[in-house]
Scaffold this motif. Structure first.
Motif, short mmCIF file in Angstrom:
data_model
loop_
_atom_site.label_atom_id
_atom_site.label_comp_id
_atom_site.label_asym_id
_atom_site.label_seq_id
_atom_site.Cartn_x
_atom_site.Cartn_y
_atom_site.Cartn_z
N ILE A 151 0.87 -1.17 0.00
CA ILE A 151 0.00 0.00 0.00
C ILE A 151 0.91 1.22 0.00
O ILE A 151 1.69 1.42 0.93
N ALA A 152 0.83 2.03 -1.04
CA ALA A 152 1.80 3.11 -1.24
C ALA A 152 1.11 4.46 -1.47
O ALA A 152 -0.08 4.52 -1.81
N SER A 153 1.89 5.51 -1.29
CA SER A 153 1.40 6.86 -1.58
C SER A 153 2.57 7.73 -2.02
O SER A 153 3.73 7.43 -1.71
N GLY A 154 2.27 8.79 -2.73
CA GLY A 154 3.33 9.69 -3.20
C GLY A 154 3.82 10.63 -2.11
O GLY A 154 4.95 11.11 -2.17
N SER A 187 -6.34 11.10 -16.52
CA SER A 187 -4.97 10.61 -16.26
C SER A 187 -5.01 9.15 -15.86
O SER A 187 -4.14 8.36 -16.25
N LEU A 188 -6.02 8.76 -15.07
CA LEU A 188 -6.15 7.36 -14.68
C LEU A 188 -6.40 6.48 -15.90
O LEU A 188 -5.85 5.37 -16.00
N ALA A 216 1.47 10.65 -6.48
CA ALA A 216 0.83 9.37 -6.82
C ALA A 216 1.21 8.93 -8.22
O ALA A 216 1.53 7.75 -8.45
N PHE A 217 1.20 9.85 -9.17
CA PHE A 217 1.53 9.48 -10.55
C PHE A 217 3.02 9.20 -10.72
O PHE A 217 3.41 8.39 -11.57
N MET A 253 6.86 4.66 -11.40
CA MET A 253 7.91 3.82 -10.85
C MET A 253 7.49 2.35 -10.83
O MET A 253 8.25 1.47 -11.23
N PHE A 254 6.26 2.09 -10.36
CA PHE A 254 5.80 0.70 -10.30
C PHE A 254 5.70 0.09 -11.70
O PHE A 254 5.98 -1.10 -11.87
N ASN A 255 5.34 0.89 -12.66
CA ASN A 255 5.30 0.39 -14.04
C ASN A 255 6.71 0.01 -14.52
O ASN A 255 6.89 -1.00 -15.21
N LYS A 256 7.70 0.82 -14.12
CA LYS A 256 9.07 0.56 -14.55
C LYS A 256 9.64 -0.70 -13.90
O LYS A 256 10.39 -1.45 -14.53
#
Length: 254
Positions: free
Chosen positions: A10-13, A198-199, A155-156, A161-164
């Protein structure tokens, strides 16, 4: 040997968006569904799960030198707050040391068998996140944000980062979406919430929205304090969504 079926980060920017509170309640909601659930507080610098769960107990080491997690209403919880003597104690250390400490907490904790382990990540996109992606097989991540420009920007960044690093994004939860007046019942948005395009661009779905509500910040998680409240029911619905997204075989007929 670690025997965990699904690990959810569970993450946040940025901090202050309710990530830790949502993590604790989601773990409890998944436990209500009948699953064996663990909760790991990975926010080493800003550990807070011991405060959110309102647990004063300290962990102990078993004969095999494994850390015994704290049992809490059916889940197994592990936080640095269960180890330090004072909750105000600051943890000082550079990235590699902190990352090693986190991995040690994960690998040396006697989790037993778990269906789900929820990891309360530190905010941002720093070393700890990269260490977890290399050392721990994360099944998916849930992004927590408020509909505020600074929070959304972070968040974006996290989504990119998670996509990378190729960790699947389960979805996004929006906290503090709106406020409902107790007197008249009128609901109004607090921040800008015009980011749905954006989502769509990132192919990410919003899996939940929570209002600004003081019961989410009570001395106990709302799943324990008020298990039949609308907010608790909503947490259970989100747990159902997460369960379905991680188990494709259940999607038949949906």
């Amino acid at each position: 040997m670690i025997n965990i079926n699904y690990i959810i980060a569970i993450a946040s920017g940025k901090g202050g968006v309710g990530k830790s509170t949502i993590t604790a309640n989601l773990a409890l909601a998944m436990n209500v569904k009948g699953y064996k659930v663990g909760l790991l507080d990975a926010d080493i610098y800003g550990y807070s799960q011991s405060t959110i769960l309102n647990v004063k107990k300290k962990i102990f080491i078993n004969k095999k030198k494994r850390i015994q997690p704290i049992p809490y209403y059916g889940i197994k919880a592990m936080s640095l707050g269960f180890i330090v003597k004072k909750q105000t104690k600051a943890i000082i250390g550079r990235g590699p040391i902190i990352s090693k400490l986190l991995v040690d907490l994960f690998t040396n904790t006697n989790w037993g068998y778990l269906d789900y382990l929820f990891i309360d990540m530190p905010p941002g996109t720093g070393d700890i996140m990269l260490s977890i992606s290399k050392s721990i097989s994360v099944s998916g991540v849930i992004i927590i944000t408020t509909p505020q420009d600074v929070s959304l920007l972070g968040a974006f960044k996290g989504i990119n980062m998670f996509n990378k690093i190729k960790i699947p994004i389960i979805g996004l939860i929006e906290n503090m979406s709106y406020y409902t007046c107790k007197s008249c019942g009128y609901s109004t948005s607090i921040f800008n919430n015009k980011y749905n395009n954006s989502l769509k661009k990132y192919k990410i779905k919003k899996i939940g929205c929570f209002a600004l509500h003081k019961t989410l910040c009570d001395k106990k998680p709302i799943l324990i304090a008020k298990p039949n409240s609308k907010i608790s029911v909503f947490f259970k619905v989100i747990a159902d969504i997460v369960d379905i997204k991680l188990k494709p075989q259940f999607r038949i007929g949906l």
